[in-house]
Design a protein around this motif. Structure first.
Motif, short mmCIF file in Angstrom:
data_model
loop_
_atom_site.label_atom_id
_atom_site.label_comp_id
_atom_site.label_asym_id
_atom_site.label_seq_id
_atom_site.Cartn_x
_atom_site.Cartn_y
_atom_site.Cartn_z
N ASP A 92 0.82 -1.22 0.00
CA ASP A 92 0.00 0.00 0.00
C ASP A 92 0.85 1.27 0.00
O ASP A 92 0.77 2.09 0.92
CB ASP A 92 -0.94 -0.01 1.22
CG ASP A 92 -1.98 1.10 1.15
OD1 ASP A 92 -2.28 1.57 0.04
OD2 ASP A 92 -2.49 1.50 2.23
N PRO A 93 1.68 1.47 -1.01
CA PRO A 93 2.56 2.65 -1.02
C PRO A 93 1.82 3.97 -1.16
O PRO A 93 2.35 5.02 -0.80
CB PRO A 93 3.47 2.40 -2.23
CG PRO A 93 2.64 1.54 -3.13
CD PRO A 93 1.84 0.66 -2.23
N PHE A 94 0.58 3.94 -1.66
CA PHE A 94 -0.17 5.18 -1.86
C PHE A 94 -1.24 5.39 -0.78
O PHE A 94 -2.08 6.27 -0.92
CB PHE A 94 -0.81 5.18 -3.25
CG PHE A 94 0.20 5.22 -4.36
CD1 PHE A 94 0.84 6.40 -4.70
CD2 PHE A 94 0.54 4.06 -5.04
CE1 PHE A 94 1.78 6.44 -5.71
CE2 PHE A 94 1.48 4.08 -6.06
CZ PHE A 94 2.11 5.27 -6.39
N HIS A 95 -1.20 4.58 0.26
CA HIS A 95 -2.08 4.75 1.42
C HIS A 95 -3.55 4.87 1.00
O HIS A 95 -4.23 5.86 1.30
CB HIS A 95 -1.66 5.98 2.23
CG HIS A 95 -0.28 5.87 2.79
ND1 HIS A 95 0.83 6.27 2.09
CD2 HIS A 95 0.17 5.38 3.97
CE1 HIS A 95 1.92 6.05 2.82
NE2 HIS A 95 1.55 5.51 3.96
N LEU A 96 -4.03 3.87 0.30
CA LEU A 96 -5.42 3.85 -0.13
C LEU A 96 -6.33 3.55 1.05
O LEU A 96 -6.06 2.65 1.85
CB LEU A 96 -5.63 2.81 -1.23
CG LEU A 96 -4.85 3.03 -2.53
CD1 LEU A 96 -5.14 1.91 -3.51
CD2 LEU A 96 -5.19 4.38 -3.15
N ARG A 97 -7.40 4.29 1.15
CA ARG A 97 -8.33 4.10 2.26
C ARG A 97 -8.97 2.72 2.22
O ARG A 97 -9.23 2.10 3.26
CB ARG A 97 -9.41 5.19 2.21
CG ARG A 97 -10.41 5.11 3.36
CD ARG A 97 -11.50 6.15 3.22
NE ARG A 97 -12.48 6.03 4.28
CZ ARG A 97 -13.62 6.70 4.33
NH1 ARG A 97 -13.92 7.56 3.36
NH2 ARG A 97 -14.47 6.52 5.32
N HIS A 98 -9.23 2.22 1.02
CA HIS A 98 -9.89 0.92 0.87
C HIS A 98 -8.90 -0.16 0.44
O HIS A 98 -9.25 -1.09 -0.29
CB HIS A 98 -11.03 1.03 -0.15
CG HIS A 98 -12.01 2.12 0.17
ND1 HIS A 98 -12.84 2.07 1.27
CD2 HIS A 98 -12.26 3.30 -0.44
CE1 HIS A 98 -13.59 3.17 1.31
NE2 HIS A 98 -13.25 3.93 0.28
N VAL B 77 -7.13 11.62 10.76
CA VAL B 77 -6.59 11.08 9.52
C VAL B 77 -6.63 12.16 8.44
O VAL B 77 -7.45 13.08 8.50
CB VAL B 77 -7.37 9.84 9.04
CG1 VAL B 77 -7.27 8.71 10.05
CG2 VAL B 77 -8.83 10.17 8.76
N LEU B 78 -5.75 12.01 7.48
CA LEU B 78 -5.72 12.91 6.32
C LEU B 78 -6.24 12.13 5.12
O LEU B 78 -5.74 11.04 4.83
CB LEU B 78 -4.30 13.40 6.06
CG LEU B 78 -4.09 14.25 4.80
CD1 LEU B 78 -4.87 15.56 4.90
CD2 LEU B 78 -2.61 14.52 4.58
N ARG B 79 -7.23 12.68 4.44
CA ARG B 79 -7.81 12.02 3.28
C ARG B 79 -7.67 12.90 2.04
O ARG B 79 -7.66 14.12 2.14
CB ARG B 79 -9.29 11.70 3.52
CG ARG B 79 -9.51 10.61 4.57
CD ARG B 79 -10.97 10.38 4.86
NE ARG B 79 -11.17 9.32 5.84
CZ ARG B 79 -12.33 9.02 6.42
NH1 ARG B 79 -13.42 9.72 6.09
NH2 ARG B 79 -12.41 8.04 7.30
N SER B 80 -7.59 12.21 0.90
CA SER B 80 -7.48 12.93 -0.37
C SER B 80 -8.19 12.13 -1.45
O SER B 80 -8.08 10.90 -1.50
CB SER B 80 -6.01 13.12 -0.75
OG SER B 80 -5.89 13.78 -2.00
N GLY B 81 -8.91 12.83 -2.32
CA GLY B 81 -9.61 12.16 -3.40
C GLY B 81 -10.93 11.58 -2.95
O GLY B 81 -11.45 11.88 -1.87
N ALA B 82 -11.48 10.71 -3.80
CA ALA B 82 -12.77 10.08 -3.52
C ALA B 82 -12.86 8.78 -4.29
O ALA B 82 -12.03 8.49 -5.16
CB ALA B 82 -13.92 11.02 -3.89
N GLY B 83 -13.87 7.99 -3.96
CA GLY B 83 -14.07 6.74 -4.68
C GLY B 83 -13.15 5.63 -4.20
O GLY B 83 -12.55 5.72 -3.13
N PRO B 84 -13.01 4.57 -5.00
CA PRO B 84 -12.21 3.42 -4.57
C PRO B 84 -10.73 3.72 -4.39
O PRO B 84 -10.04 3.00 -3.67
CB PRO B 84 -12.43 2.39 -5.69
CG PRO B 84 -12.84 3.21 -6.88
CD PRO B 84 -13.63 4.35 -6.32
#
Length: 200
Positions: free
Chosen positions: A41-47, A135-142
């Motif tokens: 998970d190098p890009f730290h995807l939420r899902h 937490v820090l979030r960026s973007g949306a969707g999957p």
């Protein structure tokens, strides 16, 4: 001539089976590589957990099919399919239950800056005590990204304030302390990840 033609034709089914097995093996290797990437998970995807579950399941299924195609003995082929099927169903059940238990209780506060959001959450996965985290979030969707910024103490208070400091820093104010972390813009890696008031 007829004997040569018969020999050539009789070898075609074996070549077709080998070709199918090689194609399935190549796809299985690709699925395994994607599974490894999802775990890292190098890009730290939420899902990311869903990507791990799907790619590992695909790898199990593809490896099972590869072995089933490659094995010519019927009994062994059935055994491979049964074992692979049990493994696939078992993994799917474990992944579904694990992801289902990883349930956050909800956002308490949120601060946005462009496409990024600092979110204060109440509840830590797999814990009973009330724990606040940021937490820090960026973007949306999957492909939405999420990185931890701050984790509170069990039964502790929520942070007093969260904020952005320019394009590459975030801050959490708690108990009179201001804890600052840097953000890597592509991977959304946050460093350091603070806990309580440590480092104040």
């Amino acid at each position: 001539m007829s004997g040569l033609r018969l020999t050539a034709r009789s070898s075609l089914p074996g070549m077709t089976t080998l070709r199918r097995a090689l194609v399935l093996a190549a796809i299985a290797i690709l699925a395994a590589l994607l599974a490894g990437l999802a775990v890292l998970d190098p890009f730290h995807l939420r899902h990311a957990q869903w990507f791990v579950a799907a790619t590992v399941l695909a790898t199990i299924v593809l490896v099972t099919l590869t072995l089933a195609v490659a094995v010519r003995i019927y009994a062994l082929r059935v055994l491979v399919l049964v074992v692979g099927g049990i493994g696939a169903v078992g993994w799917a059940a474990v992944a579904y239950l694990t992801i289902g238990l990883d349930d956050e209780r909800g956002a308490v506060a949120e601060v946005a800056s462009g496409d990024r959001r600092l979110v204060v959450l109440e509840g830590e996965p797999f814990t009973i005590d009330t724990v606040f985290r940021v937490v820090l979030r960026s973007g949306a969707g999957p492909f939405e990204q999420e990185s931890p910024v701050w984790l509170g103490e069990p039964e502790g208070a929520a942070p007093d304030e969260v904020s952005f400091r320019g394009a590459d820093e975030v801050a959490v104010r708690t108990g009179g302390c201001v804890l600052v972390s840097r953000v890597e813009p592509v991977t959304l890696l946050v460093d350091p990840v603070h806990r309580g008031t440590a480092g104040c």
